[in-house]
Enzyme design. Structure first.
Site, PDB file in Angstrom:
ATOM      1  N   ARG A  60       0.872  -1.182   0.000  1.00 20.35           N
ATOM      2  CA  ARG A  60       0.000   0.000   0.000  1.00 20.35           C
ATOM      3  C   ARG A  60       0.900   1.221   0.000  1.00 20.35           C
ATOM      4  O   ARG A  60       2.126   1.113   0.125  1.00 20.35           O
ATOM      5  CB  ARG A  60      -1.030   0.000   1.134  1.00 20.35           C
ATOM      6  CG  ARG A  60      -0.693  -0.663   2.429  1.00 20.35           C
ATOM      7  CD  ARG A  60       0.392   0.016   3.225  1.00 20.35           C
ATOM      8  NE  ARG A  60       0.138   1.426   3.394  1.00 20.35           N
ATOM      9  CZ  ARG A  60       1.037   2.344   3.654  1.00 20.35           C
ATOM     10  NH1 ARG A  60       2.318   1.981   3.801  1.00 20.35           N
ATOM     11  NH2 ARG A  60       0.734   3.611   3.792  1.00 20.35           N
ATOM     12  N   ALA A  62       0.895   5.122  -2.225  1.00 18.54           N
ATOM     13  CA  ALA A  62       0.746   5.416  -3.659  1.00 18.54           C
ATOM     14  C   ALA A  62       1.947   4.991  -4.521  1.00 18.54           C
ATOM     15  O   ALA A  62       1.786   4.233  -5.484  1.00 18.54           O
ATOM     16  CB  ALA A  62       0.426   6.902  -3.824  1.00 18.54           C
ATOM     17  N   ASP A 252      -1.901  10.749  -2.271  1.00 14.09           N
ATOM     18  CA  ASP A 252      -2.249   9.702  -3.233  1.00 14.09           C
ATOM     19  C   ASP A 252      -2.528  10.278  -4.609  1.00 14.09           C
ATOM     20  O   ASP A 252      -2.376   9.600  -5.619  1.00 14.09           O
ATOM     21  CB  ASP A 252      -3.467   8.921  -2.736  1.00 14.09           C
ATOM     22  CG  ASP A 252      -3.012   7.938  -1.672  1.00 14.09           C
ATOM     23  OD1 ASP A 252      -2.820   8.359  -0.528  1.00 14.09           O
ATOM     24  OD2 ASP A 252      -2.793   6.765  -2.021  1.00 14.09           O
ATOM     25  N   LYS A 263      -4.835   9.852   2.877  1.00 12.15           N
ATOM     26  CA  LYS A 263      -5.539   8.994   3.834  1.00 12.15           C
ATOM     27  C   LYS A 263      -6.619   9.742   4.603  1.00 12.15           C
ATOM     28  O   LYS A 263      -6.409  10.882   5.037  1.00 12.15           O
ATOM     29  CB  LYS A 263      -4.503   8.405   4.798  1.00 12.15           C
ATOM     30  CG  LYS A 263      -5.023   7.500   5.884  1.00 12.15           C
ATOM     31  CD  LYS A 263      -5.899   6.383   5.393  1.00 12.15           C
ATOM     32  CE  LYS A 263      -5.261   5.538   4.322  1.00 12.15           C
ATOM     33  NZ  LYS A 263      -6.234   4.673   3.597  1.00 12.15           N
TER      34      LYS A 263
HETATM   35  O1  MRU Z   1      -4.553   3.109   2.105  1.00 13.26           O
HETATM   36  P1  MRU Z   1      -3.071   3.349   2.040  1.00 13.26           P
HETATM   37  O2  MRU Z   1      -2.329   2.801   3.204  1.00 13.26           O
HETATM   38  O3  MRU Z   1      -2.510   2.908   0.707  1.00 13.26           O
HETATM   39  O4  MRU Z   1      -2.937   4.925   2.081  1.00 13.26           O
HETATM   40  C1  MRU Z   1      -1.669   5.471   2.019  1.00 13.26           C
HETATM   41  C2  MRU Z   1      -1.635   6.946   2.147  1.00 13.26           C
HETATM   42  O5  MRU Z   1      -2.645   7.599   2.228  1.00 13.26           O
HETATM   43  C3  MRU Z   1      -0.290   7.594   2.081  1.00 13.26           C
HETATM   44  O6  MRU Z   1      -0.269   8.747   2.851  1.00 13.26           O
HETATM   45  C4  MRU Z   1      -0.014   7.985   0.629  1.00 13.26           C
HETATM   46  O7  MRU Z   1      -0.166   6.899  -0.240  1.00 13.26           O
HETATM   47  C5  MRU Z   1       1.323   8.567   0.463  1.00 13.26           C
HETATM   48  S1  MRU Z   1       2.547   7.294   0.432  1.00 13.26           S
HETATM   49  C6  MRU Z   1       4.090   7.935   0.240  1.00 13.26           C
END
Ligand code: MRU
Length: 360
Positions: A60, A62, A252, A263
């Site tokens: 998980r 982005a 994301d 998030k």
């Molecule tokens: O649902 P997730 O754990 O994939 O969400 C991740 C996030 O929201 C992170 O803050 C985002 O992907 C930035 S990662 C460098």
């Protein structure tokens, strides 16, 4: 973008805490669902493996799902390469690309990386099969290496925004394991720590998946960066007591006008930071900026199974028959953001204008 493959030559896991390993045509992923108590690696070798790993949150964050998606296209090419008609081969690849993109819709890095792979393969379609496969593998590794390099660059640029002795709030996990390695928001934090700025981090636990409690706390602990875990609802109180100096999160998807999808709970932190006059920063590679999406209103927000909210660590806590909502991202409007740190420079408001400039 500058591709320095050296970052993949050494032990990327130890050095950059990368959540991926590429070994003899097998992709290994650190299973993030069972961290911090178990460090297990799953082996993937088909596009279906990749789809499931992204959908089920083995991987998980982005940039990390973007790189994994690129490997998915490579696996799809290994299957499709038996096809002698190039048009049919490309049609098959496109179908698989659409399938992979569907695994998680919000993080634009996934479709960005998949489209980059398809374009590369399309451009090189006349190559001999063995050379096409080699070039596709190399493109996948470039996407990965470029991401680590971008994160290191963001770390050194973002340093300028972090004062000595800062108490920094972060949300979710925008660290090494959410990327190719090193991290975005946590990359800036790591750079500040390495520069002896004597920083301390408050990590929101981040319901319902607990990325803050399980992953950010684990990563920072490994790096010996002082971290204090707080429930998501505690941040406002600490801000009111002047215990937080700045907020830094990942993203994301960033729309052309600077609105940021991240998030769920990020928007709440931005409103709180604005109210308390605390700087709110976003750190993300340029691959997270989606110039085809004009504003946050057009960003698709993933809504996951309500069981994730009704349960805690797989154990049901809500009464039977109760429903829940589970949108897993929210949109922070551009006016609540002080700066966006990218590998190409720090972007300040007015974002619409300055993001356009960066892409020109
Ligand atoms: O649902 P997730 O754990 O994939 O969400 C991740 C996030 O929201 C992170 O803050 C985002 O992907 C930035 S990662 C460098």
């Amino acid at each position: 973008m500058h591709t320095d493959f050296n970052v993949l030559e050494n032990d990327t896991y130890d050095k950059y805490l990368s959540p991926l390993k590429w070994e003899d045509n097998f992709l290994k992923l650190l299973d993030q669902r069972i961290l911090p108590h178990n460090e297990e690696w799953l082996t993937l070798q088909t596009k279906e493996d990749v789809y499931n790993a992204i959908k089920l949150m083995v991987v998980r964050g982005a940039p990390a799902i973007g790189i994994t998606g690129a490997f998915g296209v490579y696996f799809s090419l290994i299957e499709a390469i038996k096809e002698n008609n190039t048009d049919v081969l490309l049609e098959k690849l496109q179908k698989d690309a659409d399938y992979l993109k569907n695994a998680r819709p919000t993080a634009v890095n996934l479709s960005w990386a998949i489209d980059r792979m398809i374009n590369k393969i399309n451009t090189l379609r006349c190559l001999k099969k063995i050379d096409l496969l080699r070039a596709a593998e190399r493109e996948t590794l470039s996407i990965w290496a470029e991401d680590i390099n971008a994160n290191i660059m963001m770390g050194s640029l973002g340093l300028a925004l972090i004062p000595e002795n800062a108490n920094i709030l972060t949300h979710c996990n925008a660290g090494a394991i959410a990327t190719g390695g090193y991290g975005t928001a946590l990359g800036v934090i790591r750079a500040a720590h390495d520069a002896n700025k004597n920083i301390h981090v408050f990590s929101n636990e981040t319901r319902p998946w607990l990325q803050g409690a399980r992953l950010t706390a684990w990563e920072l602990n490994k790096l010996n960066i002082p971290v204090t875990l707080i429930p998501d609802s505690t941040a406002g109180y600490l801000m009111s007591k002047h215990e937080i100096n700045l907020v830094i999160v990942g993203a994301d998807r960033i729309a052309l006008n600077g609105d940021v999808a991240n998030k769920i709970g990020t928007y709440t932190m931005a409103v709180l930071a604005h109210h308390h006059n605390i700087p709110f920063y976003v750190a993300a590679p340029v691959s997270t900026i989606d110039i085809l999406t004009p504003s946050g209103k057009e960003i698709p927000v993933e809504e996951r199974d309500m069981e994730e909210v009704l349960c805690f660590l797989q154990k049901r806590v809500a009464p039977d028959g109760v429903c829940a909502r589970n949108p897993v991202f929210d949109i922070t409007p551009n006016h609540l953001i002080n700066a966006i740190i990218t590998e190409k420079g720090i972007i300040y408001p007015p974002f619409s204008q300055n993001i356009r400039k960066l892409f020109n």
